[in-house]
Design an enzyme around this catalytic site. Structure first.
Site, mmCIF file in Angstrom:
data_model
loop_
_atom_site.group_PDB
_atom_site.id
_atom_site.type_symbol
_atom_site.label_atom_id
_atom_site.label_comp_id
_atom_site.label_asym_id
_atom_site.label_seq_id
_atom_site.Cartn_x
_atom_site.Cartn_y
_atom_site.Cartn_z
ATOM 1 N N LYS A 210 0.840 -1.213 0.000
ATOM 2 C CA LYS A 210 0.000 0.000 0.000
ATOM 3 C C LYS A 210 0.868 1.252 0.000
ATOM 4 O O LYS A 210 0.525 2.247 -0.648
ATOM 5 C CB LYS A 210 -0.919 0.031 1.227
ATOM 6 C CG LYS A 210 -1.966 -1.055 1.238
ATOM 7 C CD LYS A 210 -3.030 -0.833 0.177
ATOM 8 C CE LYS A 210 -4.029 -1.969 0.211
ATOM 9 N NZ LYS A 210 -4.772 -2.177 -0.999
ATOM 10 N N LYS B 78 -2.358 -11.432 -8.765
ATOM 11 C CA LYS B 78 -3.669 -11.946 -8.353
ATOM 12 C C LYS B 78 -4.806 -11.100 -8.907
ATOM 13 O O LYS B 78 -4.626 -9.925 -9.235
ATOM 14 C CB LYS B 78 -3.742 -12.011 -6.834
ATOM 15 C CG LYS B 78 -3.779 -10.670 -6.135
ATOM 16 C CD LYS B 78 -4.262 -10.825 -4.694
ATOM 17 C CE LYS B 78 -4.529 -9.456 -4.074
ATOM 18 N NZ LYS B 78 -5.379 -9.461 -2.915
ATOM 19 N N LYS C 269 -9.620 -6.155 -6.827
ATOM 20 C CA LYS C 269 -10.439 -4.987 -7.173
ATOM 21 C C LYS C 269 -9.584 -3.810 -7.582
ATOM 22 O O LYS C 269 -9.946 -3.017 -8.414
ATOM 23 C CB LYS C 269 -11.256 -4.549 -5.944
ATOM 24 C CG LYS C 269 -12.408 -5.447 -5.636
ATOM 25 C CD LYS C 269 -13.165 -4.930 -4.424
ATOM 26 C CE LYS C 269 -12.557 -5.388 -3.119
ATOM 27 N NZ LYS C 269 -13.000 -6.671 -2.653
#
Ligand code: ADP
Ligand code: TRP
Length: 331
Positions: free
Chosen positions: A111, A194, A197
């Site tokens: 992040k 992967k 979203k």
């Protein structure tokens, strides 16, 4: 009976990664275990949703849990923010969570890299909140995808640390769980990692995507010029599509295309068409139920109320004991 806890952050609609990595296991586990499945709306606050989006996304996940077959009579389904005891336990656990270990978590480092303008304290302590979610019901099994393994290790660390600090054997150790032999990682359509979203437009196939949208996304997936040598290894941007086919198609279909690839006879157009059709078949029953359930507000109200009551009963019992262990006393 062993207790199971799992949740999904409500940052949008569920995709095939959430479904095959987590939700299909939820549905199977509810028949054998004491299950708590929740919608992690507190976790979603790290992304700063608007009030309307916050509620809309909670609804998506609740509806899609139910559409996938989680039965509110068998499992406890609830919204995380309906259980204030989770936030309280999170606060206590934070006192013994150290900056160094939180900064080392891979999801935090990701992040920091992907959203350098919003590295908030909630992101840093995300694994602490997740530990609180799990140990509040003294769960031992947590159905999640491969990407959550490190968070579970941290949940064990925080639970054990509490036990050691107060010299009690209060929280049991939770472990990641799946019915398949390995934790599942569903690849994205872009072949870069992967399915997720936040991995970019077109990478994820959502359970509520229409057949036309699914066809479009799959046909747009990048391929290469095709194999040039028999039995050559597949590059990432081809392997991902085969991995997806392994998940949604029959074993025969998979080996048919695998053989064609190995003989350098594969036509990617046909291969992707088949993959898209099998994704559509796999998600058809869900799509219909998503629409029905989403329009039934009375049912959603009933389910979330019942779930909140059951989850609070369990959580408040734990917090009463935890407060006593910590040493809070009434005058
Ligand atoms: P996203 O990565 O799209 O934000 P979440 O992190 O909210 O999804 O994941 C919710 C659950 O779904 C977790 O149990 C996670 O392990 C699982 N999951 C998400 N993406 C995948 C994937 N591509 N493969 C397997 N499991 C996944
Ligand atoms: N971190 C999980 C994810 O991104 C969501 C989550 C929050 C969770 N609390 C949890 C999963 C507790 C299992 C148990 O997917």
């Amino acid at each position: 009976m062993e207790t199971v806890v799992s949740g999904i952050r409500s940052t949008g609609k569920l995709h095939l990664g959430n479904y095959y990595g987590a939700v299909t296991n939820f549905v199977k586990m509810q028949n054998e275990y004491n299950c708590y499945f929740f919608i992690a709306d507190l976790h979603s606050l790290t992304t700063h949703p608007t009030p309307a989006d916050l509620h809309g996304n909670v609804k998506h996940v609740l509806v899609e849990y139910l559409a996938a077959g989680i039965d509110p009579e068998k499992a406890t389904i609830y919204v995380q923010s309906d259980i204030p005891e989770i936030s309280e336990l999170y606060l206590y656990l934070n006192m013994n969570a150290y900056l160094g270990e939180l900064e080392r978590s891979t999801s935090f480092k990701d992040k920091v890299r992907s959203q350098p303008d919003n590295v908030n304290a909630g992101l840093l302590t995300y694994p602490v909140l997740m530990a609180a979610d799990i140990i509040i019901h003294k769960a031992t099994k947590v159905p999640v995808g491969k990407d959550q393994e490190q968070h579970l290790e941290m949940a064990r660390t925080f639970g054990n640390r509490f036990n050691r600090m107060y010299n009690v054997e209060y929280f049991p150790e939770p472990y990641a769980f799946t019915f398949s032999e390995k934790l599942v990682k569903v690849p994205g359509l872009d072949g870069k990692g992967k399915m997720g979203k936040s991995e970019g437009e077109g990478n994820a196939v959502f359970l509520s995507d229409t057949p036309e949208v699914i066809r479009k996304k799959v046909m747009r997936a990048v391929t290469d010029g095709g194999p040039t040598e028999e039995n050559q290894a597949k590059p990432d941007a081809i392997q991902n599509l085969f991995d997806l086919m392994k998940i949604v198609s029959s074993a025969d279909t998979y080996s048919h295309f695998d053989e064609l690839y190995n003989k350098c006879q594969i036509r990617y157009g046909d291969f992707k068409k088949q993959l898209a059709e099998d994704m559509i078949v796999a998600t058809n029953p869900l799509r219909e139920r998503i629409n029905d359930i989403a329009s039934n507000s009375d049912y959603l109200r009933k389910v979330s109320k019942l779930g909140a009551e059951k989850a609070r009963a369990s959580a408040s019992k734990t917090l009463e004991e935890v407060r006593k262990i910590i040493g809070f006393k009434r005058f």
